[in-house]
Design a protein around this motif. Sequence first.
Motif, mmCIF file in Angstrom:
data_model
loop_
_atom_site.group_PDB
_atom_site.id
_atom_site.type_symbol
_atom_site.label_atom_id
_atom_site.label_comp_id
_atom_site.label_asym_id
_atom_site.label_seq_id
_atom_site.Cartn_x
_atom_site.Cartn_y
_atom_site.Cartn_z
ATOM 1 N N TYR A 61 7.042 4.424 4.794
ATOM 2 C CA TYR A 61 7.270 4.659 3.372
ATOM 3 C C TYR A 61 7.722 3.386 2.675
ATOM 4 O O TYR A 61 8.568 2.652 3.177
ATOM 5 N N VAL B 216 7.074 5.255 -2.488
ATOM 6 C CA VAL B 216 7.004 6.611 -1.957
ATOM 7 C C VAL B 216 8.328 7.315 -2.222
ATOM 8 O O VAL B 216 8.369 8.467 -2.667
ATOM 9 N N THR C 203 0.852 -1.189 0.000
ATOM 10 C CA THR C 203 0.000 0.000 0.000
ATOM 11 C C THR C 203 0.883 1.234 0.000
ATOM 12 O O THR C 203 1.962 1.247 0.569
ATOM 13 N N TYR C 204 0.357 2.271 -0.654
ATOM 14 C CA TYR C 204 1.074 3.529 -0.769
ATOM 15 C C TYR C 204 0.666 4.388 0.410
ATOM 16 O O TYR C 204 -0.517 4.551 0.687
ATOM 17 N N TYR C 205 1.649 4.965 1.120
ATOM 18 C CA TYR C 205 1.328 5.740 2.308
ATOM 19 C C TYR C 205 0.736 7.102 1.933
ATOM 20 O O TYR C 205 1.372 7.883 1.228
ATOM 21 N N VAL C 206 -0.486 7.360 2.416
ATOM 22 C CA VAL C 206 -1.101 8.674 2.219
ATOM 23 C C VAL C 206 -1.153 9.364 3.577
ATOM 24 O O VAL C 206 -1.832 8.886 4.480
ATOM 25 N N PRO C 207 -0.411 10.465 3.746
ATOM 26 C CA PRO C 207 -0.381 11.116 5.050
ATOM 27 C C PRO C 207 -1.752 11.629 5.444
ATOM 28 O O PRO C 207 -2.574 11.958 4.590
ATOM 29 N N SER C 208 -2.008 11.693 6.758
ATOM 30 C CA SER C 208 -3.304 12.205 7.200
ATOM 31 C C SER C 208 -3.271 13.733 7.157
ATOM 32 O O SER C 208 -2.255 14.335 6.847
ATOM 33 N N ALA C 209 -4.425 14.329 7.499
ATOM 34 C CA ALA C 209 -4.589 15.780 7.401
ATOM 35 C C ALA C 209 -3.441 16.508 8.090
ATOM 36 O O ALA C 209 -2.907 16.025 9.082
ATOM 37 N N SER C 210 -3.058 17.676 7.558
ATOM 38 C CA SER C 210 -1.875 18.363 8.082
ATOM 39 C C SER C 210 -2.079 19.869 8.079
ATOM 40 O O SER C 210 -2.705 20.422 7.174
ATOM 41 N N ALA D 252 -7.107 1.586 -2.861
ATOM 42 C CA ALA D 252 -6.168 1.319 -1.775
ATOM 43 C C ALA D 252 -5.168 0.264 -2.234
ATOM 44 O O ALA D 252 -3.979 0.348 -1.956
ATOM 45 N N GLY E 247 -4.635 8.746 10.466
ATOM 46 C CA GLY E 247 -5.968 8.202 10.266
ATOM 47 C C GLY E 247 -7.081 9.111 10.742
ATOM 48 O O GLY E 247 -8.240 8.912 10.415
ATOM 49 N N GLU E 248 -6.716 10.144 11.497
ATOM 50 C CA GLU E 248 -7.727 11.059 11.999
ATOM 51 C C GLU E 248 -8.257 11.921 10.854
ATOM 52 O O GLU E 248 -7.491 12.390 10.014
ATOM 53 N N MET F 155 -1.429 16.224 13.759
ATOM 54 C CA MET F 155 -2.642 15.406 13.725
ATOM 55 C C MET F 155 -2.285 13.917 13.686
ATOM 56 O O MET F 155 -1.332 13.539 13.017
ATOM 57 N N PRO G 255 0.648 13.929 -1.385
ATOM 58 C CA PRO G 255 -0.647 14.487 -0.981
ATOM 59 C C PRO G 255 -0.544 15.769 -0.153
ATOM 60 O O PRO G 255 -1.377 16.662 -0.302
ATOM 61 N N ARG G 256 0.476 15.886 0.718
ATOM 62 C CA ARG G 256 0.561 17.096 1.528
ATOM 63 C C ARG G 256 0.911 18.296 0.664
ATOM 64 O O ARG G 256 0.379 19.384 0.838
ATOM 65 N N VAL H 25 8.110 14.305 7.844
ATOM 66 C CA VAL H 25 8.549 13.338 6.834
ATOM 67 C C VAL H 25 9.601 12.401 7.440
ATOM 68 O O VAL H 25 9.545 11.182 7.253
ATOM 69 N N GLU I 143 7.936 9.954 9.774
ATOM 70 C CA GLU I 143 7.190 8.926 9.043
ATOM 71 C C GLU I 143 8.143 7.913 8.439
ATOM 72 O O GLU I 143 7.860 6.711 8.408
ATOM 73 N N THR J 69 -7.061 21.260 5.964
ATOM 74 C CA THR J 69 -5.925 20.381 6.236
ATOM 75 C C THR J 69 -5.891 19.136 5.354
ATOM 76 O O THR J 69 -4.994 18.314 5.494
ATOM 77 N N THR J 70 -6.855 18.992 4.466
ATOM 78 C CA THR J 70 -7.006 17.713 3.766
ATOM 79 C C THR J 70 -5.799 17.346 2.915
ATOM 80 O O THR J 70 -5.112 18.216 2.375
ATOM 81 N N THR J 71 -5.559 16.041 2.796
ATOM 82 C CA THR J 71 -4.521 15.550 1.883
ATOM 83 C C THR J 71 -5.145 14.642 0.834
ATOM 84 O O THR J 71 -4.445 13.921 0.134
ATOM 85 N N PRO K 212 -4.066 5.135 -5.195
ATOM 86 C CA PRO K 212 -4.843 5.472 -3.997
ATOM 87 C C PRO K 212 -5.072 6.972 -3.861
ATOM 88 O O PRO K 212 -6.070 7.406 -3.308
#
Lengths: 293, 517
Positions: A74, A78, A7-14, B511, B4-5, B1, B101-102, A65, A68, B15-17, B96
């Motif tokens: 990663y 990535v 799976t490709y890592y997608v960072p959460s909201a930032s 995914a 997964g939140e 953050m 994304p950031r 980064v 992570e 803040t979305t990615t 995915p």
Amino acid sequence: MHAVKNTYYVPSASYWPIMGSIGLVMAATGAVTALHNHNSQYGFYLLLLGFTMLVAMLFGWFRSVICEDAAELYSRQVEQSFRWGMAWFIFSEVAFFGAFFGVLFYARNYSVPWLAGSGDGVMTHHLLWPEFQGVWPLVENPDPTKFQNPKWYMGAWGVPAINTLILLSSAVTVTWAHWGVLQARRLQIILGLAATVLLGSLFLYFQAYEYIHAYQELELKISSGIYGTIFFTLTGFHGLHVAMGTLMLTVIGFRSLKGHFSPDNHFAFEATAWYWHFVDVVWLCLFVFVYCL
Amino acid sequence: MRTGERPKGVIRWITTTNHKDIGTLYLVLAFILFFVGGSMALVIRTELFAPGLQWVDPDFFNQMSTLHGLIMIFGFLMPSFVGLANWQIPMMIGAPDMALPRMNNLSFWILPFAFLLLASTLFIEGPAPNFGWTLYPPLSTTYGPDSTDFLIFSIHLMGISSIMGAINIIATILNLRAPGMSLIKMPIFVWTWLITAFLLIAVMPVLAGSVTMMLMDRHFGTSFFNAGGGGDPVLFQHLFWFFGHPEVYILILPAFGVISEILPTFSRKKLFGRTSMIYAVGCIALLSFLVWAHHMFTVGMPVAGELFFMYTTMLIAVPTGVKVFNWVATLYRGSITFEPPMLFALAFILLFTIGGFSGLMLAMVPADFQYHDTYFVVAHFHYVLVPGAVFALFAAIYYWLPKWTGRLYNMHIARWHFWLSFLAVNLLFFPMHFLGLAGMPRRIADYALQFAEFNRMASIGGFTFGIAQLLFIVVVIQCILRGPRTTSRVWEGSHGLEWTLPSPAPYHSFAIPPKIE
């Protein structure tokens, strides 16, 4: 070590990006305000605040980064995205410098000769500034009342030649440090990077010396016609990139001390080395086209 | 953050990615600015409704035409197609999300601030930029108002945003394709974006450099564009159009991609000459670097230069001709139905080609001496950008909206939107050809009496076109709120990976990458 992942890592909201945007717009607004009101400090402070936010953002972002990566989130894929990202970023920098080299070629081959009466410029020359000779490097401007003539242009074989040697040797030391990373030789990494940072700083010191010499003795300024303009903008933007690269190398040096890099996972190191080589190549073009020819 | 939140409310959007969230943000911003820039166009058309000065003074008129151009290009068309890229590319290549994304979030969130900075020029002391979107010195340097500096930094910010967005798109396409999807099997829309992103990275820095030179000429005494110091105002034009010509392909290539996706679906046939389509886009992109001076034939270039740029420009007609031929050949003997996306796509082929032909006329140096800086030029680029790029954008949204929302929209209103737009856009821009050929110059607030009739027609067309766009907003909002549910395939003839996902598409597209045969 990279774990094998599918799976490709997608960072959460930032929050870092929005901080960066606000920092950028504050810096821009501050810069304009400072340019318009030379007396008020307000714009300058806003500019400073914006830059501080940008630096804080970069610090926090890269920290995320690194964390992570340390948490082994990663995959190889990535890392490959980072590689493409850095490569295309450097390509965009090439395009940026291309614009300024374009100005140099245009001024030398077209606008200055035309103003001096060659080609279709006969009447332009005759009507505007019939005294203008158009000899490159331009120490006599078409309109010296508006753009003061420098006493002389910058020669190639003093400080600039030394700086060329310095940057070329720094390319060797950074490669030597890279070999150190590949073979996990700690001392070689640290020594190689320290030497590179030292050479980078030395380059900047000599450049500052050269600028002072230009302003005080040659009276060659950014405002003394197209030669001064292109000389200071090309070498100035290049110097900014050297400063940036030296800073990046310093950070990479501290990270090496902390043992962040392994022979098969050290892209941050490589990206910095790519950047340094890019800066080196730009300097070679500068040395040939601005100083020698 | 924490990992997964997923925050709620406004914070989610800030803040979305997620590529879908960011795609939506891009599209929303683009359409807000579409109406802002459109209102400015209507100010222009109101003043030009009749000869004489009635509503605004000429300086404000110039500010409107400057900001209209900048906002429509940098604020509406570019972000809207980046929005489409964000939504579609990961779904079409089986990824995915976007590769970075950031950074994707940063590319978007710079834009609203950049446009606030640009819009602020209208409200600060002194006039807003009033020298046209091409920013020619000395109008923008020696004679530029104070607000020009805000414009310059606003362009810097847009440039940073576009370059990061383009880097992200290239990295995604090169690195995140599902196993088995070779480059040559990649959907055409993705191909056009790959090439567009390359163009963006190659030319946005040149624009950034050029406006930096402007800034330095204004404040630091440099003489880039001042002949008194050995520079040349024409040099700015060369730099600007070295950016500007690839820029127009940045606006139109993704539109080509959209049309190449839609025509096969509603003709129920494969795209004719798929590989040649890819090569054609590549050729157009490469040629776009060699044609810039055709925007400045009357500036006083050596004859050899004029000839060179004339021939290279005409050469572009060859790959473009290949594309139009292939689109028409795709329609040939297809079982065609006329859903709204197809209507817009068909209108695109017809009307974009008109814009292409007038482009060929402008490419001829001796003829251009007559057309240069007249309404003929205005007619030409509005034909390629409005019924060209904008129609392709509507086609794309009508095509993929059911996939994004999981709901169908009201086809009846959408058809009204199409027919009104189609008629109005021609009423708006076709008379401008005649105005230009008769000698009406562009960028003026008043004109001679003999131009009155055609200008009145154009103004009526303009207002009709503007009002028709409100129908589009009605369709989209109605679809999101209470459209009937739809299937994952949506259209009978749909093809490609995005239609294998359920509608609405899940938050994270693929995914686990799908296998491509």
